[in-house]
Design an enzyme around this catalytic site. Structure first.
Site, short mmCIF file in Angstrom:
data_model
loop_
_atom_site.label_atom_id
_atom_site.label_comp_id
_atom_site.label_asym_id
_atom_site.label_seq_id
_atom_site.Cartn_x
_atom_site.Cartn_y
_atom_site.Cartn_z
N HIS A 1 0.84 -1.21 0.00
CA HIS A 1 0.00 0.00 0.00
C HIS A 1 0.87 1.26 0.00
O HIS A 1 0.60 2.20 -0.75
CB HIS A 1 -0.93 -0.03 1.22
CG HIS A 1 -1.91 1.08 1.28
ND1 HIS A 1 -1.80 2.12 2.18
CD2 HIS A 1 -3.03 1.34 0.54
CE1 HIS A 1 -2.82 2.95 2.00
NE2 HIS A 1 -3.58 2.51 1.02
N ASP B 1 -6.20 1.71 -1.95
CA ASP B 1 -6.91 1.44 -0.69
C ASP B 1 -7.71 0.15 -0.77
O ASP B 1 -7.71 -0.66 0.16
CB ASP B 1 -7.82 2.61 -0.32
CG ASP B 1 -7.06 3.85 0.13
OD1 ASP B 1 -5.81 3.80 0.24
OD2 ASP B 1 -7.72 4.88 0.39
#
Length: 122
Positions: free
Chosen positions: A47, A89
């Site tokens: 991420h 996300d």
């Protein structure tokens, strides 16, 4: 935005992003260094790398658009940068969900001094 990321983690993984991932391993939470400690920490590493590739907007602050279709999150909107944040996300939240079985409380509030190994490239 980070608030939306928190919401997606709850929707997809069914758990509190702040409680479970706000300070976990070497990469979940603020900053990140060393090697990911387990699969959930690796979700945060990936991420972070994903956010690092976003240009032209602020991944932590900018609000993006998404819809829920048949239980799936679909990133939308006209801004390709914000759509990319949404995809980062969403992918991380799916990664958290897929690795819940190996989540280990011993990595909660993991000391940064244990994250000194050389980091791998994104």
């Amino acid at each position: 935005s980070l608030m939306q990321f928190k919401t997606l983690i709850m929707k997809i993984a069914g758990r509190s992003g702040i409680w479970y991932y706000g300070s976990y391993g070497c990469y979940c939470g603020g900053g990140g260094q060393g090697r990911p400690q387990d699969a959930s920490d690796r979700c945060c590493f990936v991420h972070d790398c994903c956010y690092g590739k976003v240009t032209g907007c602020n991944p932590k602050m900018d609000v993006y658009t998404y819809t829920e279709e048949n239980g799936a999150i679909v990133c939308g909107g006209d801004d390709p940068c914000k759509k990319q944040i949404c995809e980062c996300d969403k992918d991380a939240a799916i990664c958290f969900r897929d690795n819940i079985d190996t989540y280990d409380n011993k990595y909660w509030f993991f000391p940064a001094k244990n994250c000194q190994e050389e980091s791998e490239p994104c």
